[in-house]
Scaffold this active site. Structure first.
Site, short mmCIF file in Angstrom:
data_model
loop_
_atom_site.label_atom_id
_atom_site.label_comp_id
_atom_site.label_asym_id
_atom_site.label_seq_id
_atom_site.Cartn_x
_atom_site.Cartn_y
_atom_site.Cartn_z
N HIS A 744 0.82 -1.21 0.00
CA HIS A 744 0.00 0.00 0.00
C HIS A 744 0.86 1.27 0.00
O HIS A 744 0.60 2.20 -0.75
CB HIS A 744 -0.92 0.00 1.23
CG HIS A 744 -1.88 -1.13 1.26
ND1 HIS A 744 -3.02 -1.16 0.50
CD2 HIS A 744 -1.86 -2.31 1.92
CE1 HIS A 744 -3.67 -2.29 0.72
NE2 HIS A 744 -2.98 -3.00 1.57
N MET A 745 1.85 1.28 0.83
CA MET A 745 2.67 2.49 0.92
C MET A 745 3.50 2.70 -0.34
O MET A 745 3.81 3.84 -0.71
CB MET A 745 3.57 2.43 2.15
CG MET A 745 2.81 2.49 3.47
SD MET A 745 1.83 4.00 3.68
CE MET A 745 2.99 5.03 4.55
#
Length: 787
Positions: A744-745
């Site tokens: 996600h990051m």
């Protein structure tokens, strides 16, 4: 005082040995009396003696050798309270001349600042080109666990390990009862065992060198531990600890044999592949977070949805195996789940064994298996990957069969309007409605917890698992277009920058939306999604909702030329995919956005569940910190029984705390390739994942506070999406210990054009984190320590 190695040393008794002495005095007391190692000859003297007349000390030092090392031995160095390791100067390769020695000695004393009369300097012969130079502890410093922790350089660089300079460094964890195979490790352990007979049970920190199989002790001092001493309760759990170690080894041996329902002759275990527990819940998660992750994702949901997308059915195989409190992915089960269900059994068996053998031979790929090992979907570089399979013994007909299966599977996901991908998006929408129904109902807390979890599995994590798979396929297609020169790196970056995810929506909304509406929409997010002790955004809105403008649009808008579109269409046609370039890019955009949106919605169910658990616990006297040790299965069981909530929570929390405390002393590698890895292992030299093409130089920030992060390279352990708020504070860059390119990051950093190193690994993460200023060059895939 003036002493040299020729003074009467060997007559010292054990009672006269003391680690409370100075660095020089400790080594002097050990000179000539060790069997497992040698101490180099030394001269040492005080600052007062140096001031009174340094000539005689220089004369004595000249007798030691042609090239010397002048070392610090300050009074406040290597004490029981502070080691001051590396604070003071030591000078290597000092020439055996009066001028060189005088200059070096003065430099070392000057490094003490205001040198005291009793502060010392000592001089030894320089040990040239050793085979190993290292630092070792006889306890794991964070937990006081019974491990030897050994770091050694193999290039002959005598300062690389302590200074953190680039070098060939091996890092080992060895349980006290283990017998490693490498001779040099056995020699270091033998030295520790002899020092144990001299200094007792004191935790030790030593520096050593090995040259031509001869060990040299360069330094010994007390090891400063995070835990000074064990509690009586901890000591009483020794038998349980030993039982756990025994059970881990037995479990690994059992799991390493064949399973009748799985392809593959063996299995491996890792904390990073597939659903990546290290990134999501951590390497040593507390019981509630771990049990929630298993319940919502890795027990059944993961396999069910993978089968729905056209892969092999491994429905009854849990993905996670918990060993010593660490969640490990059963990599054989994972690799089975990436096999298209149309492949014949013999070919599936051959492919899984190939994947397992590849990872076993190249362990540094453990956090990149879906990009570097597994073929789970069509991509524009598939022909080259199949050519590599042929070099590994796969026939042309087998490669053709694999290619057909991957093309059909990928085509179905992209082009079928009634595919499970489109159904999953609808299920996420349905979950939002059901959340309000449950939360606003008159059900009691236990019933609400039960139904929020059930709905989250069926309408949240189940479709999210599918959307995550589609998102991975999307990233694979996009990356392979770039690698195949169908699009440029600039096109790749600008396309991802154009994707509108929850992160970009939060930034946009923070500029225009009223604060109460902003909190209502995003307030359920937590930096630790599964962690009940992690504060929600709506609990600390001042910390998570920035008033700054956020990131500006730094990249060009995404647009392809007619020639590029035609080339992509031709490539799709040659590969027998039925979509065109426009359809493909629409799918990629929708898949990435849907994946992030699915996570956003299902995390509301999870976050509200944690709120209800907190409220339930509070009613009967348990805090958030207590409840973090509960098991969600025990809480869910309350819904279908008449068990006392107070007694159930008390029991599960007590058991959880005892097990968690014990497991802190168990160290296991990120990748387990054989049962003996539970006893001793070398830490993997991970290859970090660089995100964007940017290059920045900025200060390091380890204090994750909104007032501290702007303009800095922020360090967080896990690539957890709950840290989205960081991007609204104009951070310069991001480094995480865990995570992959598809995390996600990584997606958020790419979208916002923030240079990042995702999944740096334990060694690099700690090294870079201790710097003051870093330069991250993503294009060259290099991190430079500036200061």
């Amino acid at each position: 005082m003036f002493m040299s190695y020729s003074d009467n040393i060997v007559t010292l008794s054990r009672s006269e040995l003391s680690l409370a002495s100075s660095k020089a005095e400790v080594l002097n007391s050990l000179y000539g009396r060790l069997k497992s190692a040698s101490v180099l000859p030394l001269n040492f003297f005080t600052f007062a003696e140096w001031k009174r007349g340094g000539d005689k000390h220089i004369h004595a030092a000249k007798q030691l050798g042609a090239e010397l090392i002048v070392r610090s031995s300050c009074l406040n160095e290597d004490t029981d309270c502070s080691s001051q390791a590396g604070k003071y100067t030591s000078l290597l390769h000092v020439k055996n001349t009066t001028e060189a020695l005088s200059h070096a000695i003065s430099k070392v004393f000057e490094s003490y600042g205001d040198a005291q009369n009793d502060d010392q300097v000592f001089i030894q012969p320089m040990l040239d080109t050793p085979d190993f130079v290292g630092v070792a502890f006889n306890r794991e410093p964070n937990s006081n666990g019974n491990y030897y922790v050994i770091s050694a350089d193999t290039t002959g660089d005598t300062q690389s390990v302590t200074s953190g300079a680039d070098s060939t460094i091996q890092n080992w964890f060895i349980r006290h009862d283990a017998k490693p195979e490498e001779k040099w490790l056995v020699q270091v352990i033998a030295l520790f065992e002899e020092l144990h007979t001299l200094f007792g049970t004191c935790p030790l920190d030593i520096e050593f060198a090995i040259k031509k199989n001869k060990v040299f002790l360069l330094q010994v001092r007390p090891l400063l531990l995070a835990l000074k001493q064990e509690s009586q309760e901890s000591k009483s759990n020794t038998k349980q600890y030993e039982l756990e170690l025994s059970c881990i080894e037995k479990k690994l041996k059992r799991m390493s044999t064949r399973h009748p329902y799985l392809c593959g002759e063996q299995t491996l275990f890792g904390v990073m592949p597939d659903w990546n527990p290290a990134e999501i819940i951590g390497v040593k998660p507390k019981p509630l977070a771990l049990s929630l992750y298993k319940e919502l994702v890795t027990d059944r949901v993961w396999a069910q949805q993978r089968f729905n997308y056209g892969y092999r059915n491994v429905y009854n195989h849990p993905l996670l195996l918990v060993l010593g409190g660490t969640p490990f992915v059963d990599i054989r089960a994972s690799f089975n789940s990436f096999i298209p269900n149309t492949l014949a059994e013999p070919l599936a068996e051959k492919l899984v064994n190939h994947y397992l053998n590849t990872l076993k031979a190249s362990p540094h790929l453990h956090d990149k298996v879906e990009f570097s090992i597994v073929l789970s979907c069509f991509n524009f570089g598939l022909k080259g990957q199949l050519d590599e399979l042929k070099q590994c013994g796969f026939s042309q007909s087998e490669c053709n069969e694999i290619q057909r299966a991957l093309i059909v599977l990928t085509d179905n996901v992209i082009t079928d309007k009634n595919s499970v991908f489109h159904q999953d998006i609808k299920k996420i929408d349905e979950l939002e409605k059901r959340q309000d129904q449950i939360i606003q109902s008159d059900l009691n807390k236990i019933d609400k917890i039960y139904w929020l979890i059930e709905d989250c599995k069926n309408y949240g994590t189940l479709p999210f698992a599918g959307l995550a798979r589609a998102g991975f396929i999307a990233i694979q297609l996009l990356k392979s277009m770039c690698e195949s020169k169908l699009i440029t790196q600039c096109d790749y970056d600008s396309f991802l920058h154009s994707v509108k995810t929850v992160s970009s929506a939060l930034l946009d909304d923070s500029k225009t939306m009223q604060r109460d509406l902003l909190i209502k929409k995003y307030g359920h997010l937590r930096p630790g999604t599964y962690d009940i002790t992690s504060k929600r955004y709506d609990e600390e809105p001042g910390s998570y909702f920035s008033t700054t403008k956020g990131f500006s649009d730094k990249l060009n808008k995404f647009a392809l030329s007619l020639e590029q579109l035609n080339n992509i269409n031709e490539a799709l046609s040659r590969s027998n995919l039925s979509c065109d370039a426009v359809t493909l890019f629409n799918f990629i955009k929708n898949a990435i956005e849907a994946r992030e949106y699915g996570k956003f919605v299902f995390s509301r169910s999870l976050s509200q569940t944690l709120v209800l658990i907190e409220q339930l616990g509070s009613q009967v006297g348990f805090s958030r910190d207590d409840l973090a040790f509960a098991d969600i299965k025990e809480i869910l069981r309350l819904q279908s029984t008449s068990h006392s909530a107070t007694a159930t929570l008390a029991s599960t929390i007590t058991l959880g705390k005892e097990y968690y405390e014990m497991c802190q002393k168990i160290k296991l590698p990120a990748l387990i390739r054989r049962p003996s890895d539970a006893q001793f292992y070398q830490v993997l030299a991970e290859e970090p994942n660089f995100v964007t093409s940017g290059c920045i130089t900025a200060p390091v920030c380890t204090n994750i506070d909104p007032n501290s992060v702007a303009g800095k390279i922020v360090f967080i352990e896990a690539a957890d999406p709950g840290f989205d708020w960081l991007f609204s504070y104009e951070i310069a860059g991001l480094v995480t210990q865990f995570g992959g390119l598809n995390s996600h990051m990584a997606i958020r950093a790419q979208e916002l054009n923030v240079p990042a190193v995702i999944g740096a690994g334990e060694w690099w993460f700690k090294k870079w984190k201790n710097a003051e200023m870093l330069k991250i060059d993503c294009q060259c895939q290099k991190v430079h320590i500036i200061s």
